[in-house]
Design an enzyme around this catalytic site. Structure first.
Site, PDB file in Angstrom:
ATOM      1  N   ASP A   1     -13.731 -50.803  11.698  1.00 62.37           N
ATOM      2  CA  ASP A   1     -14.124 -49.817  12.561  1.00 62.37           C
ATOM      3  C   ASP A   1     -14.022 -49.081  10.941  1.00 62.37           C
ATOM      4  O   ASP A   1     -12.638 -49.723  10.158  1.00 62.37           O
ATOM      5  CB  ASP A   1     -12.646 -49.004  12.759  1.00 62.37           C
ATOM      6  CG  ASP A   1     -12.100 -47.552  12.964  1.00 62.37           C
ATOM      7  OD1 ASP A   1     -13.467 -47.135  12.589  1.00 62.37           O
ATOM      8  OD2 ASP A   1     -11.584 -46.868  13.784  1.00 62.37           O
TER       9      ASP A   1
ATOM     10  N   LYS B   1     -17.081 -37.690  10.491  1.00 61.75           N
ATOM     11  CA  LYS B   1     -16.381 -37.296   9.499  1.00 61.75           C
ATOM     12  C   LYS B   1     -17.065 -37.464   8.155  1.00 61.75           C
ATOM     13  O   LYS B   1     -17.119 -36.201   7.841  1.00 61.75           O
ATOM     14  CB  LYS B   1     -15.236 -38.761   9.595  1.00 61.75           C
ATOM     15  CG  LYS B   1     -14.121 -38.643  10.196  1.00 61.75           C
ATOM     16  CD  LYS B   1     -13.528 -39.583  11.064  1.00 61.75           C
ATOM     17  CE  LYS B   1     -12.580 -39.630  12.013  1.00 61.75           C
ATOM     18  NZ  LYS B   1     -12.170 -38.336  12.509  1.00 61.75           N
TER      19      LYS B   1
ATOM     20  N   TRP C   1      -5.262 -46.367  14.745  1.00 59.11           N
ATOM     21  CA  TRP C   1      -6.915 -46.526  15.067  1.00 59.11           C
ATOM     22  C   TRP C   1      -6.585 -48.128  15.607  1.00 59.11           C
ATOM     23  O   TRP C   1      -7.497 -48.234  16.725  1.00 59.11           O
ATOM     24  CB  TRP C   1      -7.287 -46.056  14.702  1.00 59.11           C
ATOM     25  CG  TRP C   1      -7.739 -44.336  14.155  1.00 59.11           C
ATOM     26  CD1 TRP C   1      -7.491 -43.736  13.770  1.00 59.11           C
ATOM     27  CD2 TRP C   1      -7.518 -43.786  15.277  1.00 59.11           C
ATOM     28  NE1 TRP C   1      -7.678 -42.378  13.998  1.00 59.11           N
ATOM     29  CE2 TRP C   1      -7.275 -42.451  14.828  1.00 59.11           C
ATOM     30  CE3 TRP C   1      -8.055 -43.815  16.996  1.00 59.11           C
ATOM     31  CZ2 TRP C   1      -7.643 -41.146  16.208  1.00 59.11           C
ATOM     32  CZ3 TRP C   1      -7.881 -42.349  18.113  1.00 59.11           C
ATOM     33  CH2 TRP C   1      -7.705 -41.868  17.166  1.00 59.11           C
TER      34      TRP C   1
HETATM   35  N1  PMP Z   1     -11.322 -44.563  14.777  1.00 61.38           N
HETATM   36  C1  PMP Z   1     -10.769 -43.914  13.011  1.00 61.38           C
HETATM   37  C2  PMP Z   1     -10.603 -44.083  11.925  1.00 61.38           C
HETATM   38  C3  PMP Z   1     -10.782 -42.257  13.679  1.00 61.38           C
HETATM   39  O1  PMP Z   1     -10.508 -41.364  12.404  1.00 61.38           O
HETATM   40  C4  PMP Z   1     -11.474 -42.734  15.226  1.00 61.38           C
HETATM   41  C5  PMP Z   1     -11.155 -40.292  15.256  1.00 61.38           C
HETATM   42  N2  PMP Z   1     -10.385 -40.045  14.912  1.00 61.38           N
HETATM   43  C6  PMP Z   1     -11.236 -43.348  15.969  1.00 61.38           C
HETATM   44  C7  PMP Z   1     -11.604 -44.298  16.045  1.00 61.38           C
HETATM   45  C8  PMP Z   1     -11.577 -42.965  17.521  1.00 61.38           C
HETATM   46  O2  PMP Z   1     -12.963 -42.315  17.626  1.00 61.38           O
HETATM   47  P1  PMP Z   1     -13.382 -40.893  18.717  1.00 61.38           P
HETATM   48  O3  PMP Z   1     -12.351 -39.794  18.855  1.00 61.38           O
HETATM   49  O4  PMP Z   1     -15.050 -40.348  18.625  1.00 61.38           O
HETATM   50  O5  PMP Z   1     -13.359 -42.221  20.046  1.00 61.38           O
END
Ligand code: PMP
Length: 385
Positions: free
Chosen positions: A193, A217, A121
């Site tokens: 994040d 989550k 990520w």
């Molecule tokens: N950051 C993290 C830590 C994630 O776990 C995720 C998705 N699993 C994201 C960003 C991306 O999020 P989204 O699918 O809502 O765009």
């Protein structure tokens, strides 16, 4: 014929009839929501507060929805101890939207942003930021199993910000510390994040320029992204920053500048209130420690039957990622199937890393993790040769 849901015949039986603890659901996101919250939402579903319509049907300008919005913001401020010089607001576009929003709002013309890349990520976030300006990866890694020692990072003194992902959901790597903003870096805002560990522990928001979390989550259904940002950083967005990603405009518009993801905000409010009523972040932190330690102990005491490749100090409390017999994919498939039969669902690892992943967010009770722990012990006993 009954429909198949997660490998189980689904014939419309409600969770109320089967009981909240009758199965474990370890999905990485969207994920299990607290049962009490689901019941409350169900109760209010068709007629919210005697408005005779559902939250889904309420105008975002109605007094009922504005009250939900304001209460959600107030609840986030209480829960995360947010001081007055920070704004709390809700956006859409998920975590991925923030990969663009962060540089578009905070990078500035001709400046450099530092990124700590410890997994999928933060890597995606860094690649997105490169579209908008100069980006420095402070310590490139060849594999994502750890957080590199902070003393080894090559940081930029006048960087616009330092970005990292507090919990890497795919690799199961979590920061046990907040990067430094002292000395040479006193003026470099730290941006995190926190999508997959927001609401699972206390942190000092004053150490950050901005944090964000896509709520699917720990905090709600997909849709809403919570952002907490220091006021003095707002209002400096890139001239091409889309209005919908502009922190200042969203904050000034009190999160209702345009039609927000109303139902997701409402659910997020209910989950945050649930956290407050269940001991707050202190209790969530204690529970996540107990739950994750339980699983890591089994892994570490399994004589190599289960292995975690993540360095012990950086193992995630929220996403426990492991392999069986060093990556025996047949055995791992057998584990997932047997777990399903024992009503322990959604344990398959992310497709990019394989293996098993147990996501044990706030709504997963300690007794449910105990069931998984027992299952892991039994499975090992039945498959050790
Ligand atoms: N950051 C993290 C830590 C994630 O776990 C995720 C998705 N699993 C994201 C960003 C991306 O999020 P989204 O699918 O809502 O765009």
């Amino acid at each position: 014929m009954p429909e198949e849901v997660n490998g189980h015949a689904h014939n419309g039986t409600s969770v109320e009839e089967t009981g909240p603890e009758s199965f474990g659901y370890f999905s990485a996101g969207p994920s299990k929501l607290p049962h009490d919250v689901m019941l409350k939402a169900q109760k209010e579903f068709l007629n919210y507060g005697n408005s005779r319509v559902s939250v889904m049907e309420l105008s975002h300008r109605s007094p009922e929805y504005l009250a939900i919005n304001d209460e959600a913001i107030a609840c986030a401020r209480r829960l995360f101890n947010v001081p007055n010089n920070y704004k709390v607001f809700f956006m859409s576009g998920g975590g991925t939207g923030q990969f663009s929003a962060v540089p578009l709002n905070l990078l500035g013309e001709g400046k450099t942003a530092d990124y700590v890349v410890t997994g999928t990520w933060s890597d995606k976030a860094m690649k997105e930021a490169k579209k908008y300006g100069t980006v420095n990866n402070v310590h490139p890694l060849s594999k994502f199993t750890s957080v590199p020692d902070e003393s080894l990072w090559s940081r930029t003194k006048d960087a616009s910000y330092l970005y990292y992902c507090d919990n890497e959901t795919v690799h199961g790597v979590e920061f046990p510390f907040i990067p430094s903003n002292e000395g040479d870096f006193a003026n470099v805002p730290v941006v995190a994040d926190m999508s997959s560990n927001f609401g699972t522990r206390l942190f000092d928001i004053n150490r950050f320029g901005a944090v964000y979390a896509a709520v699917q989550k720990n905090l709600g259904p997909a849709g809403c992204t919570v952002v907490i940002a220091r006021e003095d950083l707002l209002g400096k967005a890139h001239k091409f920053c889309p209005q919908i990603l502009d922190y200042d405009q969203i904050a000034k518009g009190n999160s209702v500048m345009n039609t927000p993801v109303t139902f997701s905000v409402y659910m997020t409010k209910l989950v945050m209130e649930w956290v407050e009523h269940n001991g707050g972040l202190e209790q969530m932190e204690k529970d996540s420690h107990i739950k994750s330690t339980m699983l890591y102990n089994i892994i570490d005491n399994s004589d190599g039957f289960y292995t975690s490749v993540v360095d012990k100090s950086y193992r995630s409390r929220c996403n426990v990622v492991f392999r069986l017999k060093g990556g025996d994919t047949d055995l791992e498939s057998a584990f997932v199937s047997a777990a399903k039969k024992s009503n322990l669902l959604s344990l398959k690892g992310h497709r990019s890393v394989g293996g098993i992943r147990a996501s044990i967010y706030n709504a997963i009770s300690t007794p449910m993790v105990e069931k998984l722990a027992e299952f892991m012990k039994d499975f090992q006993a039945n498959h050790s040769t």
